[in-house]
Every structure is written in structure tokens, then in C-alpha cells.
Scaffold this motif. Structure first.
Motif, short mmCIF file in Angstrom:
data_model
loop_
_atom_site.label_atom_id
_atom_site.label_comp_id
_atom_site.label_asym_id
_atom_site.label_seq_id
_atom_site.Cartn_x
_atom_site.Cartn_y
_atom_site.Cartn_z
N GLU A 131 0.83 -1.21 0.00
CA GLU A 131 0.00 0.00 0.00
C GLU A 131 0.86 1.26 0.00
O GLU A 131 0.58 2.21 -0.72
CB GLU A 131 -0.94 0.01 1.21
CG GLU A 131 -2.02 -1.08 1.19
CD GLU A 131 -3.02 -0.90 0.06
OE1 GLU A 131 -3.25 0.25 -0.38
OE2 GLU A 131 -3.58 -1.92 -0.39
N SER A 174 2.49 1.65 -3.32
CA SER A 174 1.50 2.07 -4.31
C SER A 174 1.18 3.56 -4.17
O SER A 174 1.06 4.28 -5.17
CB SER A 174 0.26 1.18 -4.17
OG SER A 174 -0.92 1.91 -4.30
N ASN A 175 1.11 4.06 -2.94
CA ASN A 175 0.90 5.50 -2.74
C ASN A 175 2.09 6.31 -3.26
O ASN A 175 1.91 7.36 -3.88
CB ASN A 175 0.71 5.81 -1.26
CG ASN A 175 -0.66 5.39 -0.76
OD1 ASN A 175 -1.53 5.04 -1.55
ND2 ASN A 175 -0.84 5.42 0.55
N ARG A 208 -10.95 6.94 0.30
CA ARG A 208 -11.05 6.04 -0.83
C ARG A 208 -12.19 5.04 -0.68
O ARG A 208 -12.54 4.61 0.41
CB ARG A 208 -9.74 5.32 -1.07
CG ARG A 208 -9.32 4.43 0.06
CD ARG A 208 -7.97 3.86 -0.26
NE ARG A 208 -7.95 2.42 -0.18
CZ ARG A 208 -7.09 1.68 -0.85
NH1 ARG A 208 -6.24 2.25 -1.67
NH2 ARG A 208 -7.09 0.38 -0.71
N GLY A 222 -5.27 0.91 2.39
CA GLY A 222 -4.47 2.07 2.05
C GLY A 222 -3.46 2.43 3.13
O GLY A 222 -2.92 1.56 3.81
#
Ligand code: ADP
Ligand code: MG
Length: 627
Positions: free
Chosen positions: A39, A42-43, A104, A130
Motif C-alpha cells: 500500500e 502504491s501510494n 477512498r 491504504g
């Protein structure tokens, strides 16, 4: 006093939902803790994507600083793991908004499912929560961030619990973080293994190998080295790629955890060149039923990420995930300009057609695999039947139906098995398979061995409301209009057990019931679709089918159209009614008529308008019979 208040960091409460989420993370006994790194990477990758996009208009944002990259730094002495990026960064307000609320939709979906689930921890992996998943492994998190181009940097600190604090970064922090975000995780005792380089490399290889930016590992005693492939998988030749590569790319692009059911990878050349990597998931994505019905195909232009909101697939294929990388679109295309761009429209046409042909191929080659995918997403694909007229025939050919002859039947199979003199494709729409299967409207068809499509998805009531055909054979609802099976020979040992009353008696029966029911029906008539049951309700041939009317009525959008009651005039009940009428027992005629109407309602899954009266009526009739 005031002096002191000014120098204290400002504390903020978490939005209630975040606090709930964090409590879960802190007490989590969740075993697949690896997700946190996926996560955060990915951020970081999103942040680099966003900066690269902004830098198209403002190149100075990038040229002056460090190259776009992600760095992971374990520190055994401090027992911290740091993930930093040179991406877009966050200013004070963005830190408050993004790391203090649940924005999100995946996390929202997670929270709403949490209330139903007994064990919330098993859901974490399924949804991914997230940024907050970092609290699975850390009991304290410090974020230093500087928005690209900003003069000041900010620090965000939290130990979970109810809040976080924000203050301007110290001189030292601000000097280190010249652009982007640095996230320092103070690891919990049972998460110390993430300080080991092999552990970090394992997780990155497993989940983040195809992130397009370099992911560097920096240890105290060595120069940073890149630990991911960082290649755009879609640009690599198929022959080089293994199924695991695709699975990983799917999970990383789609934020999913399942296996792809189908992978589509090709390069389109010609008027437009673009590379395509699309996946059909094997389970429903959490946002499948979001009201906006948008797909999430990522659009890249020459490897620069532009948006996942370009509508590259129609709503009825929104379950597909993946990326399209165009060689021809201008890099500086704004997200707004994408709306009516003819080149984008062409790509959309191209990949829509391709997804459908790939589904056809799968159906031809591996019927079982296709059936699985159809069970998961068929109800979505069928939306295309009323949205995409151009492709309707192609979509109808893909459709699989439960029918009275078995499940997952195609229309081709259905037509191949037409009975002598059959010219139409029969269907019945209803709420559930069980209910539809026992519906008396199937009787005449059953007596002739005629197959009937049993349509039980909510969307079925909609697409069937337009006149349709397949290979020249029209569709025909068994609960609407006139249905005549007379020309198709019966296969159930021939004639009805009971003789048909003569025409005069039939007219009398119909008239008597009609008079008794009055306003409750628009008409009463003798039925050609019943063989065993006494009565059924159907819709007018010009109006809406019964199930659609019911669905709309539930949303108060019904037209209030009254149904037609069809009677099986051979049925013993109607013989009794005929006798009662002849003997002038009008109360009995009224009770029997109402009962016929109400039992037909029940067989359609409706509740009689006045259940108490319904019960009283049955009791009266039973008492009379026993007396
Ligand atoms: N490294 C980062 N750089 C810039 N913004 C970030 C970073 N990490 C998180 N954010 C911001 O925080 C938001 C929330 O992150 P997250 O909880 O992972 O949800 P999502 O990534 O699905 O939006 C992101 O949308 C982004 O705006
Ligand atoms: Mg995220």
C-alpha cells in the motif's frame, strides 16, 4: 501562555471511521501483514505519477530536483522502516485531509463490510485499507512531506488512537525532504522482520515488481540499489512473460488480491498505436456496484500515467482492469479534453471489441472457465443489451441463461433445440430461480417440452423491455400478452384430463369473474398457457412486463397498470364457480374470484393486498366445503 500554545504542534482528531479502522489495525492479529508495504509503495508510485503529470505543464517541478523514485530504508538501530518518494508531496491541508479521513472507496467498502463480518482482520487483505494499513506493523508513524514547488515542509505524527498532530518540519527534516514524502514506521516488536533486507526484497518482488518507478533499497553499509524490475509489462513481448508475472501485474494495477480469470495483452498498430494489458478478475471487485458504473482502466501516454477516468471501456465491461498505453495521444492532454477526444473514442471502440472477442474465444475454447466468468459478471455484461445497440447481437451470442432445460445455455443451443413449429424464444422474468421454476405460466410450454429462459437478474427486467430477437427469432415473454402454443404438439401424453367447457359456459365464467373483480384487473380471459393451475396474472402486450412493473413500483416509479387475469377454464375450481353462478350463489362467486386473483399474485411472489381478508376468505370456503 500564548507563546507556548503557538509552539505546540496542532493536534487533530481522526474522523470517527479512521479511529475505528485504527483500533482494528492496532489489535490486529492479521497474519498477512505484507500488505502495508504494498500500500505504501502504491501510494508513493501514485505520488510520482501525479507529479510527472503536473510537470507536463510545469516542467520546473521536476527538472530542478531528484529523479522520480521510491526508497526503502531499514534502520536496525532505530528500529524503523522508512519509505520515501520524490513525488508530488502533500501540504498541510492535504496531510489533514488525506491522512485523517477515509477518502477512498475501497476503505469505505471495507468498513461497511466490517459490520457484517465476525472477523474483520480477514477482510483487510481483501480490500486493502491504504495508508492506514501501516498501523498493522507500526505503533508510531511520522510523515514528513513537502509539496512539489513549496517552500515549507510539514510533519504529521500519530500513534494511532484518536488523533494526529501536525507542525512545520524542523530545519533538519526540511533539509532532508526537498520534495515528496517520507514515512517513518516505528515497528512493533512482532514486525521487526521487516528490517531484514531479504524480507523487504521478498515483499517488493511479490507485490510491487512492476511499479514503473525504481524502488531502491538503502542499507547503512551500502549504496542504494534497485530491487524491482520497473518495466511496463505491457511493452514486453508475451513470450518473455510467465503467468506469475501477469498475476502480479494484475494485483498491482488493480489493487486486487485474486487471480485474473482472463488476461488480454496485445499491441494495436495502425491508425493508432497503443499497448493493452487488461484483466478480467475472478471475483467481483468491491466497486462493481458503485452508482457511477465507471471502469478503472488506466490510461498512459508513452508510459506517463494520465488518468483512470477516461472511460476506456463501457459501463457494462467495468469489471475489467488494466492499462492502456498510447503512443499517439498528446502528453499534455488534459483530463477534461479526454471526454470527447476522437482518438480516445477509437481506442475505446478497439478495446471494447477486443474484450468481447476474447470472451467469445474463451467460450469456444473453455466452456467451463467461461461459465465461471459469466456467473460472476454476466449480470453486468447484460447491461450492454440495452446500452449498446451496435453490439447487441454480439452480446446476445455471449449470453448464457438458466433455462428449463439446464443452466448456462446459449441462444444458439436454444434455437438448435426448437420444437416443431416453434418460432419464438420464450422467457420468463422473476425474482429467483426457484420461484420462476414453479410459476404456472410455464405449464403450456412444459407440456410441449418447449425450453424457456429463466431470467432472474434484476437487469433482465430492463433489457427484455425492448423488442428483441436473435438470428431472426423474436423473444416472447410468458407473462405478457397473448401466448399461443396450439401449433406446437404436446409431448405429455396428449390431451387435458378435464374436458373444456362449451363456449357459452366459458364466456359466462369469464364474465362472472370479471364482474366480481371489478377494478382489480384490466381484463379477464381464458388462458392458453395454463394446463394444471387455475389462474395466472399477465401484463398487456403493449405495457411493461410484470417483473419490470414490480421493480419500478418498489422505487415508486410504477405506472400502476393493472394486470390481466387468465383463467384455466378446465380447472375444477372454475367448474365450481360456474355452478355457483348458475345457482345464484353470488357470495361464493365473489370469494372464488378473489381467491383466484390472490393465488395468482402469490405465485408471482407478491403478497395479497389484504392478507387478513385473504385468510378469512379461504376459511369461509373451506368451512363451506366441510359443512
Ligand atoms: N506518498 C504519498 N505522497 C503523496 N500523497 C500521498 C502519499 N501517500 C498517501 N497520500 C495521499 O493520501 C491519500 C490516501 O492514501 P490511501 O489511504 O492509500 O488511499 P488511496 O491511495 O486509495 O487514495 C492518497 O489518495 C494521497 O492523496
Ligand atoms: Mg493507496
Amino acid at each position: 501562555m500564548t507563546m507556548q500554545a503557538e509552539t505546540l504542534p496542532k493536534t487533530h482528531p481522526f474522523q470517527a471511521e479512521v479511529a475505528e479502522l485504527l483500533r482494528l489495525m492496532v489489535h490486529s492479529v492479521y497474519s498477512e501483514t505484507d500488505v502495508f508495504l504494498r500500500e505504501l509503495i502504491s501510494n508513493a508510485s501514485d505520488a510520482c505519477d501525479r507529479l510527472r503529470y503536473e510537470a507536463i505543464a510545469r516542467p520546473e517541478l521536476i527538472v530542478d530536483g531528484a529523479p522520480l523514485a521510491i526508497r526503502i530504508t531499514p534502520d536496525a538501530k532505530a528500529q524503523t522502516l522508512t519509505i520515501s518518494d520524490t513525488g508530488i508531496g502533500m501540504d498541510q491541508q492535504e496531510l489533514i485531509d488525506n491522512l485523517g479521513t477515509v477518502a477512498r472507496s475501497g476503505t469505505r467498502a471495507f468498513l461497511s463490510r466490517l459490520n457484517e463480518a465476525k472477523d474483520g482482520t480477514s477482510l483487510i487483505g481483501q480490500f486493502g485499507v491504504g495508508f492506514y494499513s501501516a498501523f498493522i506493523v507500526a505503533d508510531r508513524i511520522v510523515v514528513v512531506s513537502r509539496r512539489a514547488g513549496a517552500s515549507e515542509a510539514w510533519v504529521w505524527r500519530s500513534s494511532g488512537g484518536d488523533g494526529f498532530e501536525i507542525e512545520p518540519a524542523s530545519e533538519e527534516d526540511a533539509k532532508r525532504v526537498t520534495r515528496g514524502t517520507e514515512i517513518v514506521l516505528h515497528l512493533k516488536p512482532d514486525a521487526k522482520r521487516y528490517l531484514e533486507t531479504y524480507e523487504i526484497e521478498r515483499v517488493v518482488k511479490t507485490y510491487s515488481d512492476h511499479i514503473l518507478f525504481p524502488i531502491e533499497l538503502k542499507t547503512a553499509d551500502a549504496e542504494p540499489r534497485q530491487i524491482n524490475a520497473a518495466s511496463a509489462l505491457w511493452h514486453r513481448p508475451k513470450s518473455e512473460l510467465k503467468p506469475e508475472d501477469y498475476t502480479q501485474a494484475y494485483r498491482s494495477i488493480a489493487g486486487a488480491f485474486d487471480e485474473p480469470a482472463m488476461t488480454i495483452h496485445y499491441k494495436a498498430e495502425g491508425r493508432q498505436s497503443y499497448a493493452v494489458l487488461l484483466f478480467v478478475p475472478s471475483t467481483e471487485p468491491f466497486d462493481l456496484f458503485d452508482p457511477n458504473r465507471k471502469g478503472r482502466i488506466k490510461l498512459y501516454v508513452r508510459r506517463v500515467y494520465i488518468t483512470d477516468d477516461a472511460g476506456l471501456l463501457p459501463g457494462y465491461l467495468r469489471f475489467a482492469r488494466g492499462a492502456v498505453d498510447s503512443e499517439d495521444l498528446p502528453l499534455n492532454i488534459s483530463r477534461e479534453m479526454l471526454q470527447n477526444n476522437p482518438q480516445v473514442e477509437q481506442i475505446r471502440k478497439g478495446i471494447t471489441g477486443r474484450v468481447l472477442t476474447e470472451l467469445e474465444n474463451l467460450a469456444d475454447k473453455d466452456a467451463e472457465a467461461f461459465a465461471k466468468t459469466w456467473t460472476t459478471f454476466g449480470k453486468i455484461v447484460k447491461e450492454g443489451l440495452y446500452e449498446d445497440f451496435e453490439r447487441r447481437d454480439q452480446l446476445l451470442a455471449l449470453c448464457r441463461f438458466d433455462t428449463t432445460a439446464g443452466d448456462t445455455r446459449s441462444l444458439k443451443q436454444y434455437i438448435a433445440d426448437f420444437k416443431p413449429n416453434q418460432t419464438e424464444i420464450y422467457y420468463l422474468v422473476g425474482e429467483s430461480a426457484e420461484r420462476v421454476k414453479s410459476n404456472p405460466k410455464l405449464e403450456a410450454a412444459r407440456a410441449r417440452g418447449v425450453e424457456v429462459l429463466l431470467l432472474t437478474d434484476p437487469v433482465d427486467a430492463f433489457w427484455t423491455s425492448a423488442p428483441l430477437g436473435f438470428e431472426g427469432k423474436p423473444f416472447r415473454s410468458l407473462s405478457q400478452g397473448d401466448v399461443d402454443f396450439e401449433l406446437i404438439p404436446r409431448t405429455d401424453q396428449g390431451a387435458d384430463a378435464e374436458p373444456k367447457p362449451d363456449e357459452g359456459e366459458e364466456t359466462t365464467i369469464v364474465a362472472a369473474v370479471k364482474a366480481a373483480l371489478g377494478e382489480r384487473v384490466s381484463d379477464v380471459r381464458a388462458s392458453k398457457r395454463l394446463t394444471d393451475s387455475a389462474a395466472c396474472l399477465v401484463a398487456d402486450s403493449r405495457g411493461r412486463d410484470r417483473e419490470l412493473e414490480r421493480l419500478l413500483a418498489r422505487q415508486s416509479r410504477g405506472s400502476g397498470t393493472k394486470p390481466i387475469l387468465e383463467l384455466n377454464v378446465r380447472h375444477p375450481i372454475l367448474k365450481m364457480l360456474s355452478r355457483a353462478k348458475a345457482d345464484g350463489r353470488d357470495d361464493e362467486v365473489a370469494d372464488l374470484s378473489a381467491l383466484l386473483f390472490e393465488q395468482a399474485q402469490i405465485l408471482d411472489g407478491e403478497v395479497p393486498n389484504d392478507p387478513a381478508q385473504f385468510a378469512a376468505r379461504i376459511n369461509r370456503l373451506v368451512a363451506r366445503g366441510l359443512a
